[in-house]
Design an enzyme around this catalytic site. Sequence first.
Site, PDB file in Angstrom:
ATOM      1  N   PRO A  70      62.943  65.072 -37.463  1.00  0.00           N
ATOM      2  CA  PRO A  70      62.111  65.711 -36.438  1.00  0.00           C
ATOM      3  C   PRO A  70      62.254  65.084 -35.054  1.00  0.00           C
ATOM      4  O   PRO A  70      62.014  65.740 -34.045  1.00  0.00           O
ATOM      5  CB  PRO A  70      60.688  65.515 -36.981  1.00  0.00           C
ATOM      6  CG  PRO A  70      60.861  65.341 -38.452  1.00  0.00           C
ATOM      7  CD  PRO A  70      62.157  64.607 -38.617  1.00  0.00           C
ATOM      8  N   GLY A  79      65.980  65.677 -54.997  1.00  0.00           N
ATOM      9  CA  GLY A  79      66.238  65.030 -56.272  1.00  0.00           C
ATOM     10  C   GLY A  79      66.868  63.662 -56.149  1.00  0.00           C
ATOM     11  O   GLY A  79      67.522  63.330 -55.179  1.00  0.00           O
ATOM     12  N   GLU A 121      68.060  53.042 -46.074  1.00  0.00           N
ATOM     13  CA  GLU A 121      69.437  53.126 -45.581  1.00  0.00           C
ATOM     14  C   GLU A 121      69.797  51.926 -44.714  1.00  0.00           C
ATOM     15  O   GLU A 121      70.882  51.349 -44.853  1.00  0.00           O
ATOM     16  CB  GLU A 121      69.630  54.425 -44.797  1.00  0.00           C
ATOM     17  CG  GLU A 121      69.671  55.653 -45.680  1.00  0.00           C
ATOM     18  CD  GLU A 121      69.658  56.960 -44.896  1.00  0.00           C
ATOM     19  OE1 GLU A 121      69.704  58.013 -45.538  1.00  0.00           O
ATOM     20  OE2 GLU A 121      69.605  56.906 -43.657  1.00  0.00           O
TER      21      GLU A 121
END
Length: 812
Positions: free
Chosen positions: A76, A107, A141
């Site tokens: 966003p 998933g 990450e």
Amino acid sequence: MLVLSGCVCDCSSEQDWAQIWMIAAVALITIILALTLFLRQPTRSKKNRRSSEAILSVEDVPAGYEYDVFLSFRGPDTRNSFTDCLYCELRRVGVHVFRDDEELRIGEKISEEIFKALDKSQIYIPIFSQNYATSSWCLREVAYMVECTLKSDEKKKKKILPIFFDVDPEDVKLKTRSYRKAIPKHKKKFGSDALKQWEDALVEVAHLKGWEVKGKGYGERIESVVGEVLCRLNARNVDVPECWVEDNRQIQRILETLEVDSDGVRFLGIHGVGGIGKTVLAKVVFNEVSSLFEGICFLNDVRESSQHGLLNVQKKLLRSFVGPVIAENIKDIGEGMNLIKKVCCTKKVLIVLDDLDKQEQLEKLAGKSDWFGSRSRIIFTTRNLKILYTQVESSSEEVPNQPKSILDYEVHNMQFSQALELFYKHAFRRDSPLDGYGHLSEKIVHRVAMLPLAVKVIGSYLYSHGHAVEQLFDKRKLWEETLEQLDEGPVEDVQRTLMISYEGLQKKEKEVFLDIACFFTNEDHTYPVIMWSECNYYAHSAIGVLLLQSLIKINDDKKFLMHDQVRDFGRDIIRKEYPLRFSRVWNYETAVQLLERTETKKDVEALSLTSNGCSRNIVPKELAALPNLRFLRVKGIDFFGNFKDLVLKLCWLSWEVPHNKFCAENFHFVSLAVLDLSRSNIEDDWDGWRQFQMTKNLKVLDLTGCTKLTRTPDFSNFVSLKVLILSALITIDDSISKLDKLEELRLMSYMPGKLDKLEELRFMSDNVVRASCRTMSDDMLSKLEELRVMFMSFEDILRVFGGGSVVHSVTP
């Protein structure tokens, strides 16, 4: 009244409404569960099972395949602004980018693939924004980026290049409330240990040099990021032979001459006789100092590359600094010189030009010292001493510490102990000799004058042939005979040594060796292997022998590599046959002379006419005089006349068609297996397709760079195709579904519903999937039984496989 699931409910009270909503919720949950079970139920079809197993996971990606850049960002905040602009610019200059968007994930299976993509990426760019720390995905990450960077190989070190979009580095260092208050919200789900790891990673990355965007324009920042990425991607070590024995004495002298820490621009020419090791020394020095420069480039084998025009060599050089897209737009050599100077004049660059043989090459590729920023270093290797006297001094004002001319270093023979160690590595595949072979080894190394190439080739020859004869007799006899052959005369530029290896080859192995020397050095091996197989040359066996004897190498890009001395040796064998026999012609002027001779030339097997700017045409009588021609490569040339029943053995035609007009008749060849029309100016109505439809044996069709085509030809008669390369086409003919033997497909086209009958397909490029994934179904994938590798982006993985699929693992 509302009717729902067979129940009739009166809506007149609040209690009734509550009941209705409860029933609706239960029904909705039931539907969702049923759909989930349906989508995840195992398929019964054997084809489906085979297809899903055929699409490999990340661990199975071929060596060397990876993303260049991994973009991590909070969707966003920047998806439709800065990140999109950066992504598009990186792609425009040819960088292979994985654009992560945590909001698109579906998933846990996909989350595993995301981390595998991080493993396979070279550069990480986290784009820190105000809400970045609110995403657990983004934090995971960043932590994994730090982990991957720490454990990455020094030779291919991964890098993190942070961008601070609308936050300050202090925010990411957790010195303000911005990120510090967002992280604790993840504690309940992930625990204190994970949070501590994320915080440490943020602090570490925030201390790295990056870019601050807040309050600044996007354009300048994106240009800077892209430039840095290109430099980092090119800052990779070049390959040095595995069995090389490092000559620290000579390496140190070259480094002292370069003085990389001093101001000014220095040109250094490394010179010496052929086969003495100039290129390897240049590679070792390049790897030693490349990290000290802002931009780097190592250009292999300039002498050979210049055969196809210096403009192409300029483009190779420029790709290292501006990417392939901009480099390919260069129209002429003058424009190339101007762009090299424009790009490099403010940068500290390291450029190595391997194997120059003309002054013009240095002048057009590296010009003068004012082309480059201070402390730049230009290194070249050569056997031609005249190049050392090329004028490189700038006409502008004098620069302190700027040498007035080109510096030089003459490469000397290896010391005897080093040459002997190199011989052991090739002759015995170990660092010491077998018992009883020490004295013979010393004699052979002395006899070949300690020239590295001769040492390597003769050692590899004795190793491979020794295994072949040791079951029959003592292989020392082979060594003694080889030494006698070397004693017959002086070793001149290792030719005698190479001749011993060449004469030990079988006839078909010699044919493959000579083809590579004359036409296929630095070219992909796919098409030649197909041609040799059609000619019954037992291509894979022959290549194995040539590799074993160190006459060729194959790099990670599947290209043939051959030392320039070995290549020149192969070509010299052909030259010595002239004029009585001349089997291969690679020189334009010689090819023209040969075509103009009227007599039949049964010995000619391969011919190349690819000189830039030529305007010659070929008529039937000229090809009729070449009845055994199996390879023909032409550029900018037309065919005029009736070619019926000519060159029946032609197996490979490479034709860069100059225009859309087609003037030949009966222009089809019964044995044609490879048709390469790449970079041709043909259009949809080109009459040549009608002629080539008669070619039933075609295995390869290459239309790379045919920018004027908007649709493919009809494939109905090309049912033997194994490799199909298409480029920027709008419409794919439905007949592609008839290519049931196709093994490799590369294209950038939208082709709904046309893949499902390609049951032999083993390789599919990422462009195929990007173009067609919107309509790719499980049923379609299940029919691609032989698919071994599919390259695709994770955006497409999510679109195609996110909701449950027959596919168990996908190659990113």
